[in-house]
Scaffold this motif. Structure first.
Motif, mmCIF file in Angstrom:
data_model
loop_
_atom_site.group_PDB
_atom_site.id
_atom_site.type_symbol
_atom_site.label_atom_id
_atom_site.label_comp_id
_atom_site.label_asym_id
_atom_site.label_seq_id
_atom_site.Cartn_x
_atom_site.Cartn_y
_atom_site.Cartn_z
ATOM 1 N N ALA A 1 79.251 7.076 -8.087
ATOM 2 C CA ALA A 1 78.694 8.424 -8.180
ATOM 3 C C ALA A 1 77.168 8.426 -8.042
ATOM 4 C CB ALA A 1 79.091 9.069 -9.514
ATOM 5 N N LEU A 2 76.599 7.263 -7.713
ATOM 6 C CA LEU A 2 75.156 7.165 -7.512
ATOM 7 C C LEU A 2 74.858 7.662 -6.098
ATOM 8 C CD1 LEU A 2 72.628 6.021 -9.049
ATOM 9 C CD2 LEU A 2 72.917 3.954 -7.695
ATOM 10 N N ASP A 3 74.886 8.973 -5.944
ATOM 11 C CA ASP A 3 74.823 9.556 -4.607
ATOM 12 C C ASP A 3 73.380 9.753 -4.139
ATOM 13 O OD1 ASP A 3 74.318 11.409 -6.522
ATOM 14 O OD2 ASP A 3 75.436 13.027 -5.589
ATOM 15 N N GLU A 4 73.243 10.490 -3.042
ATOM 16 C CA GLU A 4 71.959 10.814 -2.411
ATOM 17 C C GLU A 4 71.325 9.616 -1.718
ATOM 18 O OE1 GLU A 4 70.306 13.926 -1.955
ATOM 19 O OE2 GLU A 4 72.358 14.479 -2.398
ATOM 20 N N TRP A 5 72.135 8.652 -1.272
ATOM 21 C CA TRP A 5 71.673 7.642 -0.333
ATOM 22 C C TRP A 5 72.771 7.456 0.708
ATOM 23 C CZ3 TRP A 5 74.233 3.129 0.814
ATOM 24 C CH2 TRP A 5 75.243 2.736 -0.060
ATOM 25 N N HIS B 1 58.058 6.030 -11.628
ATOM 26 C CA HIS B 1 56.846 5.274 -11.335
ATOM 27 C C HIS B 1 57.046 3.782 -11.578
ATOM 28 C CE1 HIS B 1 54.651 9.019 -10.882
ATOM 29 N NE2 HIS B 1 55.105 9.409 -12.063
ATOM 30 N N HIS B 2 58.191 3.416 -12.104
ATOM 31 C CA HIS B 2 58.489 2.002 -12.384
ATOM 32 C C HIS B 2 59.898 1.687 -11.879
ATOM 33 C CE1 HIS B 2 55.418 3.179 -15.367
ATOM 34 N NE2 HIS B 2 54.969 1.944 -15.214
ATOM 35 N N MET B 3 60.081 1.875 -10.580
ATOM 36 C CA MET B 3 61.398 1.702 -9.976
ATOM 37 C C MET B 3 61.735 0.226 -9.802
ATOM 38 S SD MET B 3 62.574 4.750 -9.514
ATOM 39 C CE MET B 3 63.867 4.537 -8.300
ATOM 40 N N PRO B 4 63.023 -0.114 -9.827
ATOM 41 C CA PRO B 4 63.414 -1.500 -9.542
ATOM 42 C C PRO B 4 63.132 -1.844 -8.085
ATOM 43 C CG PRO B 4 65.340 -0.073 -9.625
ATOM 44 C CD PRO B 4 64.173 0.756 -10.083
ATOM 45 N N SER B 5 63.106 -3.115 -7.776
ATOM 46 C CA SER B 5 62.868 -3.535 -6.401
ATOM 47 C C SER B 5 64.073 -3.179 -5.529
ATOM 48 C CB SER B 5 62.632 -5.046 -6.348
ATOM 49 O OG SER B 5 63.836 -5.729 -6.679
ATOM 50 N N TRP B 6 63.878 -3.247 -4.210
ATOM 51 C CA TRP B 6 64.962 -2.895 -3.298
ATOM 52 C C TRP B 6 66.121 -3.882 -3.390
ATOM 53 C CZ3 TRP B 6 66.907 1.064 -1.158
ATOM 54 C CH2 TRP B 6 66.108 2.167 -0.867
ATOM 55 N N LYS B 7 65.827 -5.110 -3.738
ATOM 56 C CA LYS B 7 66.904 -6.091 -3.870
ATOM 57 C C LYS B 7 67.839 -5.700 -5.009
ATOM 58 C CE LYS B 7 67.541 -11.086 -3.696
ATOM 59 N NZ LYS B 7 66.849 -12.391 -3.671
ATOM 60 N N ILE B 8 67.262 -5.235 -6.105
ATOM 61 C CA ILE B 8 68.060 -4.780 -7.246
ATOM 62 C C ILE B 8 68.729 -3.456 -6.923
ATOM 63 C CG2 ILE B 8 67.933 -4.022 -9.657
ATOM 64 C CD1 ILE B 8 65.607 -5.981 -10.021
ATOM 65 N N ALA B 9 67.991 -2.563 -6.269
ATOM 66 C CA ALA B 9 68.563 -1.262 -5.905
ATOM 67 C C ALA B 9 69.755 -1.421 -4.981
ATOM 68 C CB ALA B 9 67.496 -0.392 -5.244
ATOM 69 N N LYS B 10 69.668 -2.370 -4.031
ATOM 70 C CA LYS B 10 70.773 -2.590 -3.096
ATOM 71 C C LYS B 10 72.038 -2.995 -3.832
ATOM 72 C CE LYS B 10 71.753 -6.378 -1.618
ATOM 73 N NZ LYS B 10 71.866 -7.763 -1.105
ATOM 74 N N ASP B 11 71.909 -3.899 -4.801
ATOM 75 C CA ASP B 11 73.080 -4.336 -5.566
ATOM 76 C C ASP B 11 73.688 -3.174 -6.346
ATOM 77 O OD1 ASP B 11 72.783 -6.905 -4.640
ATOM 78 O OD2 ASP B 11 71.590 -7.571 -6.354
ATOM 79 N N ALA B 12 72.838 -2.307 -6.880
ATOM 80 C CA ALA B 12 73.333 -1.149 -7.624
ATOM 81 C C ALA B 12 74.049 -0.178 -6.703
ATOM 82 C CB ALA B 12 72.179 -0.448 -8.344
ATOM 83 N N MET B 13 73.528 0.002 -5.495
ATOM 84 C CA MET B 13 74.135 0.923 -4.538
ATOM 85 C C MET B 13 75.529 0.460 -4.118
ATOM 86 S SD MET B 13 70.635 1.316 -2.350
ATOM 87 C CE MET B 13 71.395 1.744 -0.806
ATOM 88 N N LEU B 14 75.704 -0.854 -3.969
ATOM 89 C CA LEU B 14 76.962 -1.387 -3.463
ATOM 90 C C LEU B 14 77.980 -1.667 -4.552
ATOM 91 C CD1 LEU B 14 75.599 -3.878 -0.766
ATOM 92 C CD2 LEU B 14 76.291 -1.500 -0.493
ATOM 93 N N ASP B 15 77.576 -1.571 -5.814
ATOM 94 C CA ASP B 15 78.503 -1.824 -6.918
ATOM 95 C C ASP B 15 79.472 -0.651 -7.049
ATOM 96 O OD1 ASP B 15 79.830 -2.337 -9.284
ATOM 97 O OD2 ASP B 15 78.048 -3.090 -10.316
ATOM 98 N N PRO B 16 80.796 -0.888 -6.945
ATOM 99 C CA PRO B 16 81.769 0.215 -7.054
ATOM 100 C C PRO B 16 81.658 0.996 -8.357
ATOM 101 C CG PRO B 16 82.826 -1.784 -6.248
ATOM 102 C CD PRO B 16 81.445 -2.173 -6.677
ATOM 103 N N VAL B 17 81.147 0.363 -9.398
ATOM 104 C CA VAL B 17 80.995 1.059 -10.676
ATOM 105 C C VAL B 17 80.061 2.253 -10.533
ATOM 106 C CG1 VAL B 17 80.167 0.829 -13.054
ATOM 107 C CG2 VAL B 17 81.464 -1.036 -11.992
ATOM 108 N N ASN B 18 79.119 2.162 -9.592
ATOM 109 C CA ASN B 18 78.130 3.233 -9.399
ATOM 110 C C ASN B 18 78.491 4.119 -8.211
ATOM 111 O OD1 ASN B 18 76.535 2.090 -11.497
ATOM 112 N ND2 ASN B 18 75.646 0.648 -10.044
ATOM 113 N N PHE C 1 67.898 10.564 -5.268
ATOM 114 C CA PHE C 1 68.410 9.213 -5.471
ATOM 115 C C PHE C 1 67.463 8.407 -6.349
ATOM 116 C CE2 PHE C 1 68.273 4.740 -3.963
ATOM 117 C CZ PHE C 1 69.489 4.326 -4.489
ATOM 118 N N ARG C 2 66.172 8.583 -6.142
ATOM 119 C CA ARG C 2 65.196 7.910 -7.007
ATOM 120 C C ARG C 2 65.434 8.281 -8.465
ATOM 121 N NH1 ARG C 2 60.019 6.440 -4.587
ATOM 122 N NH2 ARG C 2 59.155 6.913 -6.635
#
Length: 523
Positions: free
Chosen positions: A153-157, A134-151, A121-122
């Motif tokens: 196929a962003l699996d492994e979480w 080594h330069h990952m977005p913050s969890w606040k940004i990651a959460k929005d990406a995870m919940l966006d229907p456009v993504n 997932f990383r």
């Protein structure tokens, strides 16, 4: 205690683990992925956060050392019951107790909920944001990406619940759609000394009644049939194949014709009609596996669903390895639809020799030769201000057959003792996969403002549907009523089962199809 060897004998690497076998867990109680804009790697170092190593040989989850930013001791952590080295054996979803399968039971259970993710997932997230690990977005940004229907196929979480005896992964926390589970192996648990002291200071008289303390098979090893162990192993290897060579799809399964080529579609239909698909089974992590017989060759097909969307697929054939949707994948999707009684929309003809034309209705017929114009066909429709044909609510009406003539019971009731010393049981309604998919879709695509829609029609948000004349309702009101039923289930567990039992939902869906129209060819 730190394990360097799994119970099966395979070597372990602990916090040095890299690759898809590393699983990080961040509890919701830390608010790391909801409110705080903290760094990605900080999540698992907060109280309650932890890392597991997934044994690629037997599928077990082994709790690693508690990670800290500076290498110091973790300190008091009342969210952790057992320490590093505790082993959780992969088990069948059917073994998961009702504690984890019902909102009412889970909310009063005391288990820790949060998000679990793998190293893969990383990698997916880094690719999405065009950065490196080594330069990952913050969890606040990651959460929005995870919940966006456009993504999608962003699996492994996954959403996860971790108790004293079980680890359970969900596709959706709002639906409690379980995709994988593990049970603690008795004798491997290393008691956390801090929690013993914390519990001694806890004066809450109700603490002994936590549902988590009376989980099924708490102190005994689960009996997992060898056949089911084999299926779980297939799923674990399928997950690695999907990570390594999976084709990202990101489309609804019922819209098969939109994400497969005409040739693959035609060949796949023939394979399906020849009953070439065998050993179709649900494995683990939400992955389905099948064997498709093509001539003298058996091709292995794996398909990952997330939120009623095909996230990734892979097949052992040369076409799929070259990242093309093949006939074997098509045949498997059609077989899944047959199992769950879903209708797949197909073009007017899937014959290889038939001319491929796009026929549109606007007054007179207009034929557009797709082989000549290619992707310009859609542009021509736009210039003619054409409105695409097809029902707007086919994602809802597709559930008429699965609900009216289900291939398996749509729900069942399980009982859990209310408290350690109580004399009565509490029943909880557990829904099957088809109903959970329906709930998932309604929550994500339904009328979010259904209460306002109902008020617009002069109805209360908890209106009694039997008093309505369903045959006169329009599509907007039906969509609002269906959404109301699903959300009311959260407040009144069993209401959805009641609506399935008395046929209210099927009546609403049939009226929806009547209003919408349904002219497509189906299989």
């Amino acid at each position: 205690m730190v394990r360097r060897q799994c119970v099966c004998g395979a070597p372990l690497h602990g916090l040095d683990t890299q690759g898809p076998q590393m699983f990080g867990f961040i509890p919701s109680s830390s608010l790391a992925h909801y409110n705080y804009d903290c760094a990605f790697d900080t999540g698992v170092t907060l109280p309650g956060g932890r890392i597991f190593e997934h044994c690629l040989t037997c599928g077990a989850m082994v709790l690693c050392e508690y990670p800290t930013l500076d290498g110091s001791l973790r300190g008091d952590d009342p969210l952790i019951t057992y320490g590093p080295g505790t082993v959780y054996e992969q088990c069948d979803i059917a073994s998961v107790p009702v504690t984890y399968r019902s909102f009412r039971a889970l909310m009063s259970s005391g288990v820790t909920g949060g998000v679990m993710y793998s190293q893969a997932f990383r990698t997916n997230l880094a690719q999405l944001f065009q950065t490196d690990e080594h330069h990952m977005p913050s969890w606040k940004i990651a959460k929005d990406a995870m919940l966006d229907p456009v993504n999608n196929a962003l699996d492994e979480w996954w959403y996860a619940s971790i108790g004293r005896n079980f680890i359970v992964l969900y596709e959706d926390s709002q639906v409690l759609h379980i995709v994988s589970a593990w049970h603690r192996i008795p004798g491997t648990a290393i008691k956390n000394s801090d929690i013993v002291r914390i519990n001694g200071l806890n004066s809450d008289p109700l603490r002994v009644h936590a549902r988590d303390t009376i989980e099924m098979a708490a102190e005994s090893e689960l009996e997992i049939p060898d056949e089911r162990r084999s299926v779980l192993g297939i799923g674990n290897h399928a997950r690695l194949r999907l990570i390594d060579s999976g084709i990202r799809v990101g489309h609804i399964m019922r819209e098969l014709a939109s994400w497969s080529s005409p040739d693959a579609l035609a060949r796949g239909v023939r394979l399906f009609k020849d009953d070439a698909v065998s050993q179709l089974t649900d494995t683990s992590f939400g992955i389905r596996h099948a064997v498709v017989r093509d001539g003298d060759t058996d091709e292995q097909v794996d398909l990952l669903m997330r939120h009623d969307v095909v996230a990734k697929v892979t097949c052992t054939c040369a076409a799929a390895q070259a990242k093309h949707i093949c006939a074997h994948i098509v045949a498997m999707v059609l077989d899944i639809a047959r199992r769950y009684r879903f209708r797949i929309v197909l073009p007017k003809s899937t014959d290889d020799n038939a001319p491929r034309t796009l026929t549109r209705k606007r007054g007179a017929h207009t034929d557009i030769d797709e082989t000549m114009y290619g992707h310009y066909a859609d542009a021509i429709d736009v210039m003619r201000e054409h409105t695409p044909d097809g029902p707007r609510y086919d994602w809802l009406t597709a559930y008429i057959e699965p609900f009216e003539t289900p291939s398996a019971p749509l729900y069942h009731v399980e009982f859990l003792t209310e408290g350690a010393l109580a004399m009565h049981n509490v029943g909880y309604c557990v829904y099957n996969e088809v109903v959970l998919s329906f709930v998932d879709l309604v929550i994500n695509q339904g009328d979010k403002d259904y209460a306002r829609t109902l008020r617009h029609y002069g109805l209360d948000k908890d209106v009694s549907i039997p008093i309505l004349n369903v045959d006169t309702l329009d599509a907007a009101l039906i969509a609002a009523l269906i959404t109301m039923i699903v959300y009311r289930e959260r407040r009144n567990e069993g209401y959805l089962a009641e609506c399935l039992e008395n046929g209210i939902i099927v009546r609403l869906l049939k009226r929806m199809r009547e209003v919408d129209g349904d002219e497509a060819d189906l299989i």
